[in-house]
Design an enzyme around this catalytic site. Sequence first.
Site, PDB file in Angstrom:
ATOM      1  N   ASP A 174       0.849  -1.184   0.000  1.00  9.36           N
ATOM      2  CA  ASP A 174       0.000   0.000   0.000  1.00  9.36           C
ATOM      3  C   ASP A 174       0.896   1.249   0.000  1.00  9.36           C
ATOM      4  OD1 ASP A 174      -3.116   0.649   0.479  1.00  9.36           O
ATOM      5  OD2 ASP A 174      -1.919   2.106   1.576  1.00  9.36           O
ATOM      6  N   TYR A 304      -3.145  11.275   1.421  1.00  9.81           N
ATOM      7  CA  TYR A 304      -3.803  11.268   0.114  1.00  9.81           C
ATOM      8  C   TYR A 304      -3.818  12.688  -0.468  1.00  9.81           C
ATOM      9  CZ  TYR A 304      -5.528   6.488   0.638  1.00  9.81           C
ATOM     10  OH  TYR A 304      -5.615   5.123   0.765  1.00  9.81           O
ATOM     11  N   HIS A 351      -4.783  -7.847  -0.398  1.00  7.47           N
ATOM     12  CA  HIS A 351      -4.056  -6.591  -0.231  1.00  7.47           C
ATOM     13  C   HIS A 351      -3.315  -6.525   1.099  1.00  7.47           C
ATOM     14  CE1 HIS A 351      -3.240  -2.343  -0.856  1.00  7.47           C
ATOM     15  NE2 HIS A 351      -3.739  -2.073   0.336  1.00  7.47           N
TER      16      HIS A 351
END
Length: 373
Positions: A174, A304, A351
Amino acid sequence: MFSPFRVDVPQGAIDELRQRLRATRWPRSLPGEWERGVPVEYLRGTVERWLEFDWRAWETRLNAIPQYTTEIDGQTIHFLHARSTEPAAVPLLLTHGWPGSVAEFLEVIGPLTDPTRYGAEATDAFHVIAPSVPGHGFSVPLAESGWDHLRIARAWIELMERLGYDRYGAQGGDTGSVVSPLVGRLAPDRVIGVHLNGGLAFPAAGPGDLDDLSATDQAKLASAEQLRATGTGYAVLQSTKPQTVSFGLSDSPVGQLAWILEKFHDWTDPARALPEDAVALGHLLANVSIYWFTNTSATSANLYYESGTYPTAPSGVPTGVAVFPTDPAMRHLLEREHHLTHWTEYSRGGHFAALEAPDLLVDDIRTFFRGLR
C-alpha cells in the site's frame, strides 16, 4: 535521540469508546448487501464484537516488541524495533499503509527475526524496523503539511542512519509500495533490495500495453477497472477534503469502523466473503482501535491530499514483487519503473498480505533477499 515508548491507552478512553458504541444512531437502510457500502445489520454485529473486544490484550502484544519515538524533520516518528539474535541478520525496513498500522506486522515479526523457531534457516534472519507513517498511529501529532511519500522516504533513510544501519532492505505494501522504492532511489548505496506487495494503483499503461494480455492479466485489469469505477470514492474524499470527512470519523467510532471495514471487505482475498473470513476480527478491531484512540482519521487521510508524482526511472536496486489476489500488478508494466529480479503470483491472500497470508509473505521476503545478503 530515541525515547522508549509503550502503548498505554487511558481506561477513560476505553470506557468512552464503549459508551459511544452503545449510543450509536443507526441510519435507515435500503435492501441490499455490500453494493452501497457496509450493510447496517452486518455492522451492528461487528459493533457488538467491538464492545467485547479486549484492547488490553492487544496492548500487551504490541508492547512485547521494543518501541521508540524520535523526532525527524520536526515530526514525531514512532517505530517498532525488533532485533534478531542472529549475528548476520539483515536490517529490514517495513512500511505499512492506509488503513493499516504497525499492528499488521505482528504476525510476521517473529518469523522474520527468529526464523529457526519457525522452521527456517538462521541465515534468513532480519532485524525489523517498522515505523508508523507520519499522521498514522503513534506518529502524532502531524506537525505540519508537506508530509508526502517522498518526505517520508527521506525520514526513513534518516531513521536507519540514526539506528546505525548503513546496509538494509526495504519492504512495504500500500503506502509502503510507494515509499519503499523511493527509499531505494534516494539511497541506492545503502538499500540492498526492495520488496513490494499490495499496490492498488490502476496499471500505468500506454498505447498497446493492455493488448494481448494473458488470462491472468486480463482478470487483473477487469478487477482494476471495477475498483476504479466503484471503489475509489474514499480516495477522492481523502485527497480533496480530508478535514471535512474527518469530522464524522473522529466523532463516531462506528463511522471510523465502517470507513475502514469497507476496505477490508473490498481489498481482501475475493475468495473470502466477509472481512473476518480473510483477517481475524480481533486483529481488524485492533487496527481500527488504533485509529480511534490516536484520533488520526484526518492526519492519516492527509497523505492522500499530499500525494504527488515521483521519479519512476529504475534505480538499479534489485526489486521483488509478491502479487496477491486483488493486486493489479503486471510485470511488463512495473519493470519500466523497477529493476525487477523477483516476481511471484499467489492464488491466496489479498491486499493485506501480512495479515491474510503471513506465511506466504514471509517466505517470499526470505526468498528474495537470500541472494542479496
